[in-house]
Enzyme design. Structure first.
Site, PDB file in Angstrom:
ATOM      1  CG  ASP B  25      -2.079  -0.829   1.206  1.00  0.00           C
ATOM      2  OD1 ASP B  25      -2.257  -1.529   0.192  1.00  0.00           O
ATOM      3  OD2 ASP B  25      -2.853  -0.823   2.183  1.00  0.00           O
ATOM      4  CE  LYS B  82      -7.094  -1.295  -0.280  1.00  0.00           C
ATOM      5  NZ  LYS B  82      -6.995  -2.746  -0.344  1.00  0.00           N
ATOM      6  N   GLY B 215      -2.957  -7.230   8.359  1.00  0.00           N
ATOM      7  CA  GLY B 215      -2.321  -7.496   9.646  1.00  0.00           C
ATOM      8  C   GLY B 215      -0.875  -7.965   9.558  1.00  0.00           C
ATOM      9  N   GLY B 236      -0.161  -3.637   3.989  1.00  0.00           N
ATOM     10  CA  GLY B 236      -0.789  -2.334   3.968  1.00  0.00           C
ATOM     11  C   GLY B 236      -0.075  -1.396   4.908  1.00  0.00           C
ATOM     12  CB  SER B 237      -1.168  -0.041   8.139  1.00  0.00           C
ATOM     13  OG  SER B 237      -2.482  -0.096   7.632  1.00  0.00           O
TER      14      SER B 237
END
Lengths: 192, 295
Positions: B25, B82, B215, B236-237
């Site tokens: 991301d 997305k 996660g 992602g994060s």
């Protein structure tokens, strides 16, 4: 016969399955020592920047070059970029084949395509006259080839998409994504 | 000899090229370049990473096309973006922009609570999330060319990704042991198209590439998911919410390649700085969980 697939990133398992189906023993190459006792190597499709970076970080560049001087190597799509001397931009390359490639030459994913092609060299391994169904995914093009490089296949408009220089083979498309094993057999025939 | 574009073979084919790779991301062109330099196989262009969507709340929508185009211009690797679940016009816009893959994602606020996008109508490929085999095969039935087993995005807690990967793999193992006469009832129980259940049995795996997502925050998390049998990972994060994104991105890429080699994993896990802070799943109220979105 023992063949390696460069397993840093990409669709190496697809190549492995086809080669095993043809009776070759196949092992995955991630570190320099994995090259020991192999007789040929396939560099799969994937992202050429990812494959190049991992090859540099795990000290594979020189071992791959010296392996390739002795043994047949085949690169498909990203693999053909990695084999080339010139990818028209700065990124890690083995710099072996005297070909100039252009990455993402057809555009983005929406321009990815499949097409039937006549590839005369495949007559060597098969009497079939059927065209070869070639799948191009964000594919590179072989813009130009050096004098010792033989052009194996072109698109109907003449642009080059497969080439051979002695025991090195480059294809812009993905024979590993179709059920047709002729290109894999062609490569296995190159192994002494 | 005419060329055909937009076929299921080329849609599925791009996902095959991403295997063994990490999709990251990114929210700016600078992030995208950091990701590419670290060896990402693709990037997901977003306005906010899931951890921020979670923190800020509100309706989460498709990103501004301007941002997506800037990210597409900044890297040579594939760019995904997305669309909301069921929001086929957001998907049409992303197709018009020329993104390489659309993620019909539960991380955004769903636009339809009964129906997903009919993905066969598009020339660009779609990836969708799934918590179990039935959900995965329903999405493939609608035209998804790639699946990601869902985790709980934006938490840095890998437990849901593990749960759902184990569920999908476990149901495939169960299917492989069924006699032919029991497959129809199994398909009914899963709520999955019968033909795709048969194909899964024949292949011994999902008919399309399957990544893990949600996660994943460390090289060990990424290697764990690979050892559980996925084809690659989305992060992602976990990268840009950590102390040293470039270093962590580089290490996670290496972990996905060398997932089966604990010596290499030990080496690349050293000195990565602070991981993202993370939130335990069981501390989050049920109404804020997002993996359950999808029908």
């Amino acid at each position: 016969m023992k063949i390696g697939v460069l397993a840093l990133q990409g669709d190496f398992i697809e190549h492995q399955k086809i080669m095993e189906g043809l009776g070759a023993k196949v092992s995955q190459v991630r570190l320099p020592s994995d090259l020991d006792s192999l007789q040929g190597l396939v560099i799969p499709g994937g992202e050429s920047t990812t494959i190049g970076k991992l090859a540099v970080d795990f000290d594979l560049m020189e071992p791959l070059r010296s392996f390739a001087r002795e043994h047949p190597v085949w690169g498909t799509c990203a693999g053909s970029i990695f084999l080339s001397k010139d990818a028209s931009r700065h990124q890690p390359l083995l710099g072996l084949m005297d070909i100039k490639v252009e990455r993402n030459a057809f555009g983005r994913q929406v321009d990815s395509f499949e097409i039937n092609l006549d590839i005369p060299c495949l007559k060597k391994v098969s009497d079939e006259n059927a065209p070869f169904h070639a799948v191009f995914i964000r594919a590179p093009l072989i813009e130009s080839v050096g004098k010792d490089v033989q052009v194996l296949a072109s698109l109907p408009d003449g642009r080059i998409i497969a080439a051979q220089e002695d025991h090195w083979l480059a294809t812009s498309f993905h024979p590993e994504l179709t059920g047709d094993t002729r290109f894999h057999r062609y490569f296995l025939e190159m192994i002494p | 000899m005419t060329a055909e574009t937009g076929s299921f073979t080329v849609k599925k084919g791009l996902a095959q090229m991403l295997k063994g790779g990490v999709i990251m991301d990114v929210v700016t062109p600078e992030h995208a370049r950091i990701a590419e330099d670290a060896g990402a196989a693709a990037v997901m262009a977003l306005e906010r990473v899931p951890a921020d969507i979670r923190a800020e709340g509100g309706v989460a929508r498709m990103s501004d096309p301007e941002l997506i185009l800037k990210i597409m211009d900044s890297v040579t690797i594939p760019v995904m973006a997305k669309a909301r679940i069921g929001h086929f016009v957001e998907a049409q816009i992303l197709e018009a922009l020329g993104v390489d893959y659309v993620d019909e994602s539960e991380v955004l606020t769903p636009a339809d609570e009964e129906h997903h996008i009919y993905k066969h109508d598009f020339k660009i490929p779609f990836v969708c999330g799934a918590r179990n085999l039935g959900e995965a095969l329903r999405r493939i039935g609608e035209g998804a060319a790639m699946i990601r087993t869902k985790g709980e995005a934006g938490t840095g807690d890998v437990v849901e990704a593990v749960r759902h990967a184990r569920t999908v793999m476990g149901q495939i193992r169960q299917l492989l042991n069924l006699p032919d006469e029991e497959i129809m009832a199994f398909a009914k129980e899963l709520g999955a198209p019968y033909e795709l259940v048969l194909e899964t049995k024949k292949l011994g795996r999902l008919p399309v590439v399957n990544f893990a997502a949600g996660g994943i925050a460390t090289p060990a998390d990424a290697a764990l998911m690979m050892q559980l049998g996925v084809d690659g990972v989305f992060v992602g994060s976990g990268i840009f919410k950590s102390g040293d994104p470039a270093k962590r991105a580089d290490a996670i890429v290496k972990a996905v390649t060398h997932y089966n080699d604990p010596k290499v994993l030990a080496e690349i896990s050293r000195n990565l700085g602070e991981p993202m802070v993370g939130r335990q799943i069981n501390s989050i109220p049920e109404s804020e969980l997002i993996a359950g979105r999808g029908w």
